[in-house]
Design a protein around this motif. Structure first.
Motif, PDB file in Angstrom:
ATOM      1  N   SER A 224       0.813  -1.214   0.000  1.00 54.82           N
ATOM      2  CA  SER A 224       0.000   0.000   0.000  1.00 54.82           C
ATOM      3  C   SER A 224       0.844   1.261   0.000  1.00 54.82           C
ATOM      4  CB  SER A 224      -0.903   0.015   1.237  1.00 54.82           C
ATOM      5  OG  SER A 224      -0.122   0.105   2.421  1.00 54.82           O
ATOM      6  N   GLY A 225       2.162   1.103   0.228  1.00 54.35           N
ATOM      7  CA  GLY A 225       3.043   2.254   0.321  1.00 54.35           C
ATOM      8  C   GLY A 225       3.269   2.731   1.742  1.00 54.35           C
ATOM      9  N   ARG A 226       2.538   2.176   2.696  1.00 52.50           N
ATOM     10  CA  ARG A 226       2.669   2.581   4.099  1.00 52.50           C
ATOM     11  C   ARG A 226       3.730   1.740   4.804  1.00 52.50           C
ATOM     12  NH1 ARG A 226      -3.075   4.668   6.346  1.00 52.50           N
ATOM     13  NH2 ARG A 226      -3.925   5.461   4.374  1.00 52.50           N
ATOM     14  N   PHE A 227       4.303   2.322   5.836  1.00 57.78           N
ATOM     15  CA  PHE A 227       5.322   1.620   6.615  1.00 57.78           C
ATOM     16  C   PHE A 227       4.691   0.933   7.817  1.00 57.78           C
ATOM     17  CE2 PHE A 227       7.603   4.950   4.367  1.00 57.78           C
ATOM     18  CZ  PHE A 227       8.688   4.257   3.861  1.00 57.78           C
ATOM     19  N   HIS A 228       5.314  -0.182   8.224  1.00 59.34           N
ATOM     20  CA  HIS A 228       4.750  -0.924   9.358  1.00 59.34           C
ATOM     21  C   HIS A 228       5.867  -1.428  10.266  1.00 59.34           C
ATOM     22  CE1 HIS A 228       6.125  -4.506   7.248  1.00 59.34           C
ATOM     23  NE2 HIS A 228       5.716  -5.264   8.247  1.00 59.34           N
ATOM     24  N   ASP A 229       5.505  -1.753  11.483  1.00 64.39           N
ATOM     25  CA  ASP A 229       6.404  -2.442  12.404  1.00 64.39           C
ATOM     26  C   ASP A 229       5.559  -3.168  13.447  1.00 64.39           C
ATOM     27  OD1 ASP A 229       5.581  -0.533  14.250  1.00 64.39           O
ATOM     28  OD2 ASP A 229       7.485   0.521  14.331  1.00 64.39           O
ATOM     29  N   TYR A 230       6.190  -3.640  14.508  1.00 65.46           N
ATOM     30  CA  TYR A 230       5.491  -4.445  15.514  1.00 65.46           C
ATOM     31  C   TYR A 230       5.849  -3.950  16.908  1.00 65.46           C
ATOM     32  CZ  TYR A 230       4.850  -7.310  11.412  1.00 65.46           C
ATOM     33  OH  TYR A 230       4.519  -7.718  10.147  1.00 65.46           O
ATOM     34  N   ARG A 231       4.844  -3.814  17.750  1.00 67.14           N
ATOM     35  CA  ARG A 231       5.057  -3.429  19.140  1.00 67.14           C
ATOM     36  C   ARG A 231       4.875  -4.678  20.016  1.00 67.14           C
ATOM     37  NH1 ARG A 231       4.605   0.826  22.909  1.00 67.14           N
ATOM     38  NH2 ARG A 231       6.052   1.850  21.466  1.00 67.14           N
ATOM     39  N   MET A 232       5.946  -5.042  20.719  1.00 72.86           N
ATOM     40  CA  MET A 232       5.909  -6.191  21.620  1.00 72.86           C
ATOM     41  C   MET A 232       6.029  -5.705  23.056  1.00 72.86           C
ATOM     42  SD  MET A 232       8.239  -9.651  21.716  1.00 72.86           S
ATOM     43  CE  MET A 232       9.782  -8.765  21.685  1.00 72.86           C
ATOM     44  N   LEU A 233       5.181  -6.232  23.915  1.00 69.82           N
ATOM     45  CA  LEU A 233       5.203  -5.871  25.331  1.00 69.82           C
ATOM     46  C   LEU A 233       5.548  -7.099  26.160  1.00 69.82           C
ATOM     47  CD1 LEU A 233       4.623  -3.792  27.586  1.00 69.82           C
ATOM     48  CD2 LEU A 233       2.245  -4.560  27.545  1.00 69.82           C
ATOM     49  N   VAL A 234       6.631  -6.995  26.937  1.00 72.28           N
ATOM     50  CA  VAL A 234       6.978  -8.036  27.903  1.00 72.28           C
ATOM     51  C   VAL A 234       6.868  -7.419  29.294  1.00 72.28           C
ATOM     52  CG1 VAL A 234       8.437  -9.393  26.363  1.00 72.28           C
ATOM     53  CG2 VAL A 234       9.450  -7.520  27.645  1.00 72.28           C
ATOM     54  N   GLN A 235       6.321  -8.199  30.239  1.00 73.17           N
ATOM     55  CA  GLN A 235       6.096  -7.697  31.589  1.00 73.17           C
ATOM     56  C   GLN A 235       6.422  -8.776  32.608  1.00 73.17           C
ATOM     57  OE1 GLN A 235       1.867  -6.728  30.786  1.00 73.17           O
ATOM     58  NE2 GLN A 235       2.358  -4.625  31.394  1.00 73.17           N
ATOM     59  N   LYS A 236       6.700  -8.341  33.827  1.00 71.78           N
ATOM     60  CA  LYS A 236       6.842  -9.298  34.917  1.00 71.78           C
ATOM     61  C   LYS A 236       5.460  -9.703  35.410  1.00 71.78           C
ATOM     62  CE  LYS A 236      11.449  -8.175  36.587  1.00 71.78           C
ATOM     63  NZ  LYS A 236      12.230  -7.556  37.678  1.00 71.78           N
ATOM     64  N   ASN A 237       5.327 -10.974  35.783  1.00 71.62           N
ATOM     65  CA  ASN A 237       4.025 -11.496  36.192  1.00 71.62           C
ATOM     66  C   ASN A 237       3.910 -11.589  37.711  1.00 71.62           C
ATOM     67  OD1 ASN A 237       5.524 -13.767  36.928  1.00 71.62           O
ATOM     68  ND2 ASN A 237       5.052 -14.860  35.031  1.00 71.62           N
ATOM     69  N   ARG A 238       2.898 -12.260  38.178  1.00 74.84           N
ATOM     70  CA  ARG A 238       2.621 -12.345  39.614  1.00 74.84           C
ATOM     71  C   ARG A 238       3.642 -13.189  40.368  1.00 74.84           C
ATOM     72  NH1 ARG A 238      -3.128 -15.168  39.773  1.00 74.84           N
ATOM     73  NH2 ARG A 238      -3.467 -13.617  38.117  1.00 74.84           N
ATOM     74  N   GLU A 239       4.520 -13.892  39.643  1.00 71.61           N
ATOM     75  CA  GLU A 239       5.629 -14.620  40.279  1.00 71.61           C
ATOM     76  C   GLU A 239       6.958 -13.867  40.147  1.00 71.61           C
ATOM     77  OE1 GLU A 239       3.584 -16.671  38.081  1.00 71.61           O
ATOM     78  OE2 GLU A 239       2.383 -17.122  39.875  1.00 71.61           O
ATOM     79  N   GLY A 240       6.904 -12.663  39.591  1.00 68.08           N
ATOM     80  CA  GLY A 240       8.119 -11.879  39.434  1.00 68.08           C
ATOM     81  C   GLY A 240       8.975 -12.285  38.256  1.00 68.08           C
ATOM     82  N   ASN A 241       8.408 -13.045  37.311  1.00 68.11           N
ATOM     83  CA  ASN A 241       9.159 -13.526  36.144  1.00 68.11           C
ATOM     84  C   ASN A 241       8.723 -12.789  34.885  1.00 68.11           C
ATOM     85  OD1 ASN A 241      10.474 -15.564  37.700  1.00 68.11           O
ATOM     86  ND2 ASN A 241       8.633 -16.828  37.541  1.00 68.11           N
ATOM     87  N   TRP A 242       9.663 -12.624  33.952  1.00 69.53           N
ATOM     88  CA  TRP A 242       9.338 -12.003  32.675  1.00 69.53           C
ATOM     89  C   TRP A 242       8.485 -12.947  31.826  1.00 69.53           C
ATOM     90  CZ3 TRP A 242       9.930  -7.053  31.837  1.00 69.53           C
ATOM     91  CH2 TRP A 242      10.941  -6.341  32.487  1.00 69.53           C
ATOM     92  N   GLU A 243       7.484 -12.384  31.162  1.00 72.77           N
ATOM     93  CA  GLU A 243       6.713 -13.160  30.194  1.00 72.77           C
ATOM     94  C   GLU A 243       6.189 -12.226  29.105  1.00 72.77           C
ATOM     95  OE1 GLU A 243       2.104 -13.581  31.498  1.00 72.77           O
ATOM     96  OE2 GLU A 243       3.478 -14.869  32.618  1.00 72.77           O
TER      97      GLU A 243
END
Length: 376
Positions: A224-243
């Motif tokens: 289409s001529g438009r530019f694109h990318d991706y937004r990824m979100l990683v967060q710590k969970n209720r056990e304090g681990n990244w997911e």
């Protein structure tokens, strides 16, 4: 037994004391009540240091109204402050310095150049980093143009797609370059063709008064001529681990060199966009798996390098071969991209994860019954 208290630290946008994410904070306060977490909102301007109290903004889910209430300092602070050129930001820096001993869920990251250099020290991340230079003079511009037909000029502390130039070496017209971009106020600069000499002058003027990066451009233009990318979100969970919380695609506005939603872009489901881009569901799934592993490793590495984090957004470019590149990272991410992409469950999770992580921090580190606290 009293509920643990979380203070959301933010900045007013202007002298009228308006907040950018006020409706989101209301949702988080409401969710906090459901899980046993007392949440309020404040800025450095609301702190009475002499009496060690805060003129906090509190939200009543029953009436849907905001009010002010004097509160003591919270058990934990969730920093949502983004860089702005104002005295308010200087107040934030003074607050962080004075109250550095308090428990913050997240600490500030460094600028884009320092983060790029930090990633580049580790072989795990080097294949995923676009070639990047810190702009000092036209020689840096020439060096990048020799190896990359498309480059971007971006401020080392910019957000929201502001202050970005896209430069492309034209194949048909020798010695000419196509240049377009967005000013600091997000206004689109229409494409135009310039000579190398004129390009050098434009870039010099563009970079006056700030520090800028020159970055290799990854091919991201859709049919289409438009530019694109991706937004990824990683967060710590209720056990304090990244997911991984989620990934969404972003498609920029017409004639825009960025895909930011604030700049007129729109969000789509990552799987749908990536399948069209790579040509098959299998290739899309493989790229998303690579992106997830990269995001989790990056979050852990940056936390080890710069201090405590509770969430991190990565803006990713994925080329036609499915190779994943980190364009930039954001420790104070918006999450509306998931709502706009129709990912309602992901959006709710993105709001709830910091609250559940705050409860984990309190129970494991701050609760009076915590043996860990006694040891410390």
């Amino acid at each position: 037994m009293r509920e643990p208290v979380l203070g959301i630290l933010t900045l007013y946008l202007n002298n009228a004391k308006q907040l950018e994410e006020k409706s989101i904070y209301g949702k988080m306060i409401t969710q906090g009540k459901r899980i046993g977490l007392d949440v309020f909102v404040f800025t450095p301007m609301d702190v009475d240091s002499g009496k060690q109290r805060i003129n906090a903004m509190v939200f009543d889910p029953g009436t849907g109204k905001w009010s002010r209430k004097w509160r003591t300092f919270p058990d934990m602070i969730y920093d949502r402050c983004r860089i702005q050129r104002s005295e308010r930001f200087q107040q934030l820096l003074r607050f962080r310095s004075r109250y550095n001993h308090l428990t913050f869920l997240n600490r500030p990251l460094r600028n884009k150049w320092t983060i790029h250099q930090t990633f580049s020290q580790k072989g795990r991340f080097r294949p995923h980093m676009p070639a990047t230079l810190l702009y000092h003079s036209s020689s840096d511009l020439h060096q990048m143009l020799k190896t990359s037909p498309v480059i971007y000029i971006k401020p080392i502390n910019g957000t929201g797609g502001r202050g970005i130039l896209r430069i492309e070496r034209l194949k048909q017209t020798r010695g000419m370059f196509d240049i377009q971009g967005r000013r600091q106020n997000r206004r689109i600069i229409q494409p135009r063709q310039v000579s190398l000499l004129r390009l050098e002058s434009i870039v010099r003027q563009w970079c006056i008064g700030g520090r800028f990066l020159i970055q290799q451009g990854i091919p991201l233009r859709l049919p289409s001529g438009r530019f694109h990318d991706y937004r990824m979100l990683v967060q710590k969970n209720r056990e304090g681990n990244w997911e991984l919380t989620g990934i969404a695609g972003r498609v920029g506005a017409a004639k825009s060199v960025t895909s930011n939603l604030h700049g007129g872009g729109h969000a789509v489901k990552a799987e749908t966009l990536l399948k069209e881009w790579l040509g098959s569901g299998e290739k899309a799934a493989k790229a998303l798996q690579t992106a997830e592993r990269l995001g989790l490793d990056a979050a852990s590495f940056l936390e080890d390098s710069f201090g405590t984090l509770c969430e991190l957004a990565l803006d990713l470019a994925i080329d036609r071969e499915g190779r994943v590149f980190v364009l930039e990272v954001n420790p104070k991410p918006a999450r509306e991209v998931f709502s706009r992409a129709g990912e309602r469950d992901t959006y709710r999770k993105a709001l709830q994860q910091p609250l559940e992580y705050a409860l984990w921090v309190y129970r494991t580190k701050l609760s009076p019954s915590s043996s860990k606290k006694i040891e410390e």
